[in-house]
Design an enzyme around this catalytic site. Structure first.
Site, mmCIF file in Angstrom:
data_model
loop_
_atom_site.group_PDB
_atom_site.id
_atom_site.type_symbol
_atom_site.label_atom_id
_atom_site.label_comp_id
_atom_site.label_asym_id
_atom_site.label_seq_id
_atom_site.Cartn_x
_atom_site.Cartn_y
_atom_site.Cartn_z
ATOM 1 N N LYS A 84 -1.233 -3.070 -0.569
ATOM 2 C CA LYS A 84 -1.581 -4.339 0.124
ATOM 3 C C LYS A 84 -0.435 -5.511 -0.320
ATOM 4 O O LYS A 84 -0.010 -5.604 -1.154
ATOM 5 C CB LYS A 84 -3.038 -4.707 0.140
ATOM 6 C CG LYS A 84 -4.051 -3.474 0.662
ATOM 7 C CD LYS A 84 -5.473 -4.341 1.217
ATOM 8 C CE LYS A 84 -6.334 -3.178 1.938
ATOM 9 N NZ LYS A 84 -7.668 -3.677 2.314
ATOM 10 N N ARG B 224 -10.056 3.564 -2.412
ATOM 11 C CA ARG B 224 -9.864 4.028 -0.984
ATOM 12 C C ARG B 224 -8.352 3.764 -0.830
ATOM 13 O O ARG B 224 -7.943 2.875 -1.062
ATOM 14 C CB ARG B 224 -10.514 3.179 0.265
ATOM 15 C CG ARG B 224 -10.072 3.517 1.620
ATOM 16 C CD ARG B 224 -10.796 2.889 2.554
ATOM 17 N NE ARG B 224 -10.516 3.165 3.954
ATOM 18 C CZ ARG B 224 -9.613 2.682 4.648
ATOM 19 N NH1 ARG B 224 -8.605 1.750 4.150
ATOM 20 N NH2 ARG B 224 -9.173 3.192 5.984
#
Length: 276
Positions: free
Chosen positions: A224, A258
């Site tokens: 991210k 995740r």
């Protein structure tokens, strides 16, 4: 006490030790892997790779939630999702499949087609019928926090105190979900979804505070922008940074990682488990 046994349509998911959830985006425009898994062969190979590396769950997403992503119709979402679900349930009949959707109608179809977890990035805000539908389906529900929508979420996100504000949000949403009959709730702070880099690092530092909610905790840090912007790299170069932050999350109480890269996540889980 957090329930460590989650009922996934008759299959039990034991979270006494943290688990890895593999990301499988069947989208043309996701921020990291958009367009990679749009045909059956590539979907099969990637799912098989993640299962072999130790993924306990595979999370299929058919709608991109990257900042600024364009919303697609329900029909298009299902058109992307249905073939992948059919393929995975046929080729991997014992696999626990999660479906990433904000729409209760898609959730209902997905569970009927073989999925056994619903992952809702809106935390029940997008579709007012989501809690009611999932209460009847009796499957685990991943409740994520997002400020705004993918189209607006990174336009000046603001909080009084991001951790306290999120705990307040989850307290309210969990109460409503429980009232509708949802038993197994997993919470996800939603790193990068309507948060600045500073917000994201505060949440990571204070991740253990979310244990007050008595729900398993999922983190999605994989590749991210909080990594990429901090290090001045692109998502394709962020595997090592992801592992560093996943390790911190595990030490602060994460129950699920995740991830795009399952092997690295499993290694982090195995090594950090020796500290407890």
């Amino acid at each position: 006490m957090i329930n460590t046994l989650l009922n996934c349509r008759g299959r039990i998911l034991n979270i006494a030790q943290p688990l890895a959830i593999g990301i499988l985006n069947v989208t043309p425009d996701s921020f990291f892997d958009g367009g990679k898994f749009n045909d059956e062969n590539n979907i099969f190979l990637q799912a098989g790779k993640m299962v072999a590396e130790g993924a306990s769950v595979i999370d299929i997403g058919a709608v991109s939630s990257r900042p600024g992503a364009i919303e697609i119709s329900e029909a298009e979402e299902w058109q992307r999702l249905e073939p992948a679900l059919k393929l995975l349930t046929k080729k991997f009949p014992q696999l626990i499949i999660s479906v990433d959707t904000c729409r209760s109608s898609i959730a209902n179809k997905a569970i009927s087609a073989g999925a056994s977890i619903i992952n809702d990035i809106s935390g029940g805000i997008y579709d007012p019928h989501m809690f009611e539908v999932l209460g009847k389906l009796n499957v685990p529900y991943i409740m994520m926090h997002m400020q705004g929508t993918p189209q607006t979420m990174q336009a000046h996100p603001s909080y009084e105190n991001v951790t306290i504000d999120l705990i307040s949000f989850f307290t309210k949403q969990i109460q409503e979900a429980r009232a509708c009959g949802i038993k197994d709730i997993i919470i996800d702070p939603g790193f990068g979804f309507g948060k600045t880099t500073s917000h994201n690092f505060q949440l990571l530092k204070e991740l253990s505070y979310f244990k007050v909610l008595n729900c398993p905790l999922l983190v999605g840090l994989s590749r991210k922008s909080m990594i990429n912007q901090t290090l001045g790299i692109k998502a394709a170069q962020a595997s090592n940074g992801t592992t560093v932050l996943n390790t911190i999350a595990l030490m602060n109480g994460a129950d699920f990682l995740r991830v795009h890269d399952v092997k690295e996540a499993i290694e982090a889980i195995k090594l950090t488990s020796l500290l407890h």
